[in-house]
Design an enzyme around this catalytic site. Structure first.
Site, short mmCIF file in Angstrom:
data_model
loop_
_atom_site.label_atom_id
_atom_site.label_comp_id
_atom_site.label_asym_id
_atom_site.label_seq_id
_atom_site.Cartn_x
_atom_site.Cartn_y
_atom_site.Cartn_z
N CYS A 1 -39.56 2.52 -9.00
CA CYS A 1 -40.01 3.37 -7.91
C CYS A 1 -41.08 4.36 -8.41
O CYS A 1 -42.15 3.95 -8.83
CB CYS A 1 -38.81 4.06 -7.26
SG CYS A 1 -39.19 4.72 -5.64
N HIS B 1 -35.88 -0.86 -6.15
CA HIS B 1 -34.75 -0.27 -6.89
C HIS B 1 -33.83 -1.37 -7.42
O HIS B 1 -32.74 -1.59 -6.87
CB HIS B 1 -33.97 0.70 -5.98
CG HIS B 1 -34.72 1.96 -5.70
ND1 HIS B 1 -34.65 3.07 -6.51
CD2 HIS B 1 -35.62 2.25 -4.73
CE1 HIS B 1 -35.44 4.01 -6.03
NE2 HIS B 1 -36.05 3.54 -4.96
N GLU C 1 -32.00 -1.24 -9.89
CA GLU C 1 -30.73 -0.69 -10.41
C GLU C 1 -29.62 -0.82 -9.37
O GLU C 1 -28.46 -1.05 -9.73
CB GLU C 1 -30.92 0.78 -10.86
CG GLU C 1 -31.00 1.84 -9.76
CD GLU C 1 -32.35 1.96 -9.09
OE1 GLU C 1 -33.23 1.10 -9.31
OE2 GLU C 1 -32.53 2.92 -8.30
#
Ligand code: MN
Length: 240
Positions: free
Chosen positions: A107, A211, A213
């Protein structure tokens, strides 16, 4: 040896607490890395010491970058800016790459990478990007891959994910615009917005606008492979 991954902590404007989402820690740990959280400070001299502690640098999301770093005045749509965090992360990125440390940015981390290397950005894609736009601030659940990205064949991102298209989650109102020499765009959304950049050199330097993650925490294989590739690169560089 396990690789030690430095994560520069985030903060929100007008607050006094650093934070890093558990998703980042979990994604790095599951891929075999040891995360350490580094608070940014006004003391830029700490950057060098921090770099001695880590095998790879990982930058996370957060607020907008000060457009002065790419030579622009702020437009009305620019969101909150934390000048100290910008300065620290840009310096940390420059010095990490100069020291041959692998880099993964998600990001805002992908934007810091580009700006640190001399690229520029859209301060707000609604205001400044005039061809057809997708919903880049998704209203779907955070782990949902809401728009597609097309991945450049033969790129590191392609080798990692083994995919030429991916569905990714998306929360960004800014985006990278022009890319510095030595870098290439390796993923774009169907409206042309840049979704990932990487170095053309052999060092692992990758920034993704989405994202992973969060998606990795929901067992998305492509996202898991991005973290595995990053940690393996950090282990290799550490051995050198
Ligand atoms: Mn997007």
């Amino acid at each position: 040896m396990k690789a030690i991954i430095g994560i520069v902590a985030s903060m929100e404007v007008n607050t006094d607490r650093y934070h890093v989402s558990l998703d980042h820690i979990t994604a790095i740990t599951r891929a075999g890395g040891i995360p350490i959280v580094l608070p940014y400070t006004k003391q830029l001299g700490q950057v060098k010491k921090y770099l001695e502690l880590i095998d790879g640098l990982y930058l996370i999301g957060g607020d907008d970058l000060d457009p002065d770093y790419y030579g622009k005045e702020p437009i009305p749509e620019l969101g909150p800016v934390l000048p100290e965090r910008d300065e620290f992360e840009i310096k940390m990125t420059e010095q990490a790459l100069a020291a041959g440390k692998p880099f993964l940015g998600v990001c805002r981390g992908a934007q810091i990478l580009n700006v640190a290397m001399g690229g520029d950005m859209y301060q707000d894609i609604q205001a400044e990007y005039d061809t057809t736009q997708l919903q880049h601030t998704q209203k779907a659940p955070k782990e949902h891959g809401s728009h597609h990205v097309n991945i450049l064949k033969g790129s590191r991102l392609h080798q990692l994910t083994k995919r030429t298209t991916l569905k990714v989650n998306s929360w960004h109102h800014q985006a990278n615009k022009s890319i510095s020499p030595g870098y290439q765009v390796v993923a774009q959304a169907n409206d042309g917005i840049i979704e990932a950049i990487e170095s053309k050199e052999s060092l692992f330097v990758l920034g993704v606008q989405w994202h992973p993650e969060i998606m990795a925490g929901h067992d998305d294989l492509a996202s898991i492979r991005i973290y595995q590739g990053f940690i393996q690169a950090c282990e290799r560089e550490e051995v050198k």
